[in-house]
Design an enzyme around this catalytic site. Structure first.
Site, mmCIF file in Angstrom:
data_model
loop_
_atom_site.group_PDB
_atom_site.id
_atom_site.type_symbol
_atom_site.label_atom_id
_atom_site.label_comp_id
_atom_site.label_asym_id
_atom_site.label_seq_id
_atom_site.Cartn_x
_atom_site.Cartn_y
_atom_site.Cartn_z
ATOM 1 N N TYR A 239 11.969 -5.853 4.404
ATOM 2 C CA TYR A 239 10.788 -4.977 4.381
ATOM 3 C C TYR A 239 9.628 -5.596 5.173
ATOM 4 O O TYR A 239 9.033 -4.951 6.043
ATOM 5 C CB TYR A 239 10.369 -4.722 2.933
ATOM 6 C CG TYR A 239 9.203 -3.768 2.781
ATOM 7 C CD1 TYR A 239 9.392 -2.391 2.920
ATOM 8 C CD2 TYR A 239 7.920 -4.236 2.510
ATOM 9 C CE1 TYR A 239 8.325 -1.513 2.783
ATOM 10 C CE2 TYR A 239 6.849 -3.356 2.371
ATOM 11 C CZ TYR A 239 7.058 -1.995 2.504
ATOM 12 O OH TYR A 239 6.005 -1.113 2.376
ATOM 13 N N THR B 43 2.841 4.476 -5.875
ATOM 14 C CA THR B 43 3.719 5.573 -5.443
ATOM 15 C C THR B 43 5.128 5.305 -5.958
ATOM 16 O O THR B 43 5.410 4.220 -6.495
ATOM 17 C CB THR B 43 3.756 5.655 -3.908
ATOM 18 O OG1 THR B 43 4.306 4.435 -3.429
ATOM 19 C CG2 THR B 43 2.378 5.872 -3.308
HETATM 20 N N1 LIG Z 1 2.911 2.293 -1.997
HETATM 21 C C1 LIG Z 1 2.621 1.075 -1.579
HETATM 22 O O1 LIG Z 1 2.238 0.203 -2.365
HETATM 23 C C2 LIG Z 1 2.698 0.747 -0.113
HETATM 24 C C3 LIG Z 1 2.162 -0.467 0.308
HETATM 25 C C4 LIG Z 1 2.237 -0.804 1.644
HETATM 26 C C5 LIG Z 1 2.816 0.064 2.547
HETATM 27 N N2 LIG Z 1 3.331 1.252 2.125
HETATM 28 C C6 LIG Z 1 3.947 2.129 3.130
HETATM 29 O O2 LIG Z 1 3.384 3.431 3.060
HETATM 30 C C7 LIG Z 1 4.333 4.386 3.530
HETATM 31 C C8 LIG Z 1 4.436 5.520 2.521
HETATM 32 O O3 LIG Z 1 4.977 5.003 1.319
HETATM 33 P P1 LIG Z 1 4.706 5.615 -0.127
HETATM 34 O O4 LIG Z 1 4.289 4.481 -0.973
HETATM 35 O O5 LIG Z 1 3.867 6.837 -0.043
HETATM 36 O O6 LIG Z 1 6.230 5.936 -0.521
HETATM 37 P P2 LIG Z 1 6.955 7.209 -1.158
HETATM 38 O O7 LIG Z 1 8.327 6.742 -1.463
HETATM 39 O O8 LIG Z 1 6.142 7.840 -2.214
HETATM 40 O O9 LIG Z 1 7.005 8.218 0.091
HETATM 41 C C9 LIG Z 1 7.784 7.958 1.216
HETATM 42 C C10 LIG Z 1 8.302 9.271 1.776
HETATM 43 O O10 LIG Z 1 9.062 8.974 2.964
HETATM 44 C C11 LIG Z 1 10.236 9.756 2.927
HETATM 45 N N3 LIG Z 1 11.261 9.086 3.750
HETATM 46 C C12 LIG Z 1 11.843 7.883 3.525
HETATM 47 N N4 LIG Z 1 12.742 7.606 4.487
HETATM 48 C C13 LIG Z 1 12.721 8.660 5.343
HETATM 49 C C14 LIG Z 1 13.423 8.972 6.532
HETATM 50 N N5 LIG Z 1 14.351 8.138 7.043
HETATM 51 N N6 LIG Z 1 13.146 10.121 7.170
HETATM 52 C C15 LIG Z 1 12.224 10.977 6.671
HETATM 53 N N7 LIG Z 1 11.536 10.748 5.534
HETATM 54 C C16 LIG Z 1 11.780 9.600 4.882
HETATM 55 C C17 LIG Z 1 10.610 9.840 1.445
HETATM 56 O O11 LIG Z 1 11.494 10.927 1.174
HETATM 57 C C18 LIG Z 1 9.234 10.007 0.810
HETATM 58 O O12 LIG Z 1 8.852 11.368 0.704
HETATM 59 C C19 LIG Z 1 5.637 3.627 3.734
HETATM 60 O O13 LIG Z 1 5.800 3.335 5.117
HETATM 61 C C20 LIG Z 1 5.435 2.357 2.943
HETATM 62 O O14 LIG Z 1 6.210 1.284 3.428
HETATM 63 C C21 LIG Z 1 3.288 1.615 0.816
#
Ligand SMILES: NC(=O)c1ccc[n+]([C@@H]2O[C@H](COP(=O)([O-])OP(=O)(O)OC[C@H]3O[C@@H](n4cnc5c(N)ncnc54)[C@H](O)[C@@H]3O)[C@@H](O)[C@H]2O)c1
Length: 250
Positions: free
Chosen positions: A147, A182
């Site tokens: 990751y 999330t």
């Molecule tokens: N939540 C956190 O703490 C956090 C922290 C740092 C970074 N992020 C980043 O933020 C972004 C959003 O994450 P989130 O926390 O909202 O997660 P989440 O799991 O709530 O949402 C992610 C969405 O991406 C979709 N998805 C995943 N793989 C996919 C693919 N191959 N094609 C199309 N859609 C796809 C999923 O179906 C989901 O709807 C991500 O890139 C994650 O790495 C999140």
């Protein structure tokens, strides 16, 4: 944002859905992209001025089709938010190649593929790209071999995009979120981890989806017209404080 068309990947929930809602408030039309068809329809049905497209961002043919459908329906692309991401944490020695590939396929290949496919349209609109990395791409931490490496690569890919696309008027920036409650984060954060984050972060709490969305929408907006190649950590002070020793704070 009025008259502008934004593509947001991973828009069915979490940070992508919050960004969709904020973009809509700002007057944009939003193309909501996700591979979870059920969640995508459910989210899109509650919103106006959206075009939901089922697409796995790691699949080149699906990405080409998604861009083609966007252009058929709306004729332009002004912003691309590469937000779709997956998390799978584990020790280096037991990170299987399948897990490594799964994480890289969405988190890194997806950003590469969607950006490359959108570039011709972004050149026409002098548009922008915002990639979503993570605090895990800014510093190494345990269990984040796949990751964290994927997110560090996204930060560098953003700089490559800024370097090459600037002369076409395209800006490329990155948002590095700290922890947000999330589905993605809750699958890998235990209660002990949540408590430790609350203790260690200068703002003593998790961020909200909307707080990350605000950083994303700012970088997409004209207010950021001279900003490119940057990574904005929306992280409650996580990155700036480095190693925080509980013993020093108490
Ligand atoms: N939540 C956190 O703490 C956090 C922290 C740092 C970074 N992020 C980043 O933020 C972004 C959003 O994450 P989130 O926390 O909202 O997660 P989440 O799991 O709530 O949402 C992610 C969405 O991406 C979709 N998805 C995943 N793989 C996919 C693919 N191959 N094609 C199309 N859609 C796809 C999923 O179906 C989901 O709807 C991500 O890139 C994650 O790495 C999140």
């Amino acid at each position: 944002m009025s008259e502008r068309v934004a593509i947001i990947t991973g828009a069915a929930r979490g940070i992508g859905l919050a960004t969709t809602e904020l973009m809509l408030e700002e007057g944009a039309t939003v193309v909501m992209v996700d591979y979870d068809q059920q969640a995508l329809s459910k989210a899109a049905n509650t919103l106006n001025n959206v075009l939901p497209i089922e697409c796995d961002v790691s699949q080149p043919d699906q990405v080409q089709q998604m861009i083609a459908t966007t252009l058929e329906q709306h004729g332009r692309i002004d912003c691309l938010v590469n937000n779709a991401g997956v998390a799978d944490f584990g020790p280096i020695e037991s990170t299987s190649f399948d897990v490594w590939r799964k994480v890289m396929a969405t988190n890194l290949d997806g950003v590469f593929l969607c950006s490359q496919a959108a570039i011709p349209a972004l050149k026409q609109s002098q548009g922008c790209i915002v990639n979503i990395a993570s605090i895990s791409g800014l510093r190494a931490s345990t269990l984040r071999t796949a990751y964290g490496t994927s997110k560090a690569a996204v930060i560098h890919l953003t700089q490559q995009q800024a370097a090459e696309l600037g002369e076409h008027g395209i800006r490329a920036n990155c948002v590095a979120p700290g922890p947000v409650r999330t589905k993605l984060a809750m699958a890998v954060h235990t209660q002990a981890i949540i408590d430790a984050y609350h203790d260690a972060l200068p703002l003593n709490r998790y961020g909200t989806e909307k707080e990350i969305a605000q950083a994303i929408v700012f970088l997409c907006s004209q207010k950021a017209s001279f900003i490119t190649g940057q990574t904005l950590a929306a992280d409650g002070g996580f990155e700036s404080t480095g190693v925080g020793l509980p013993a020093l704070r108490s």
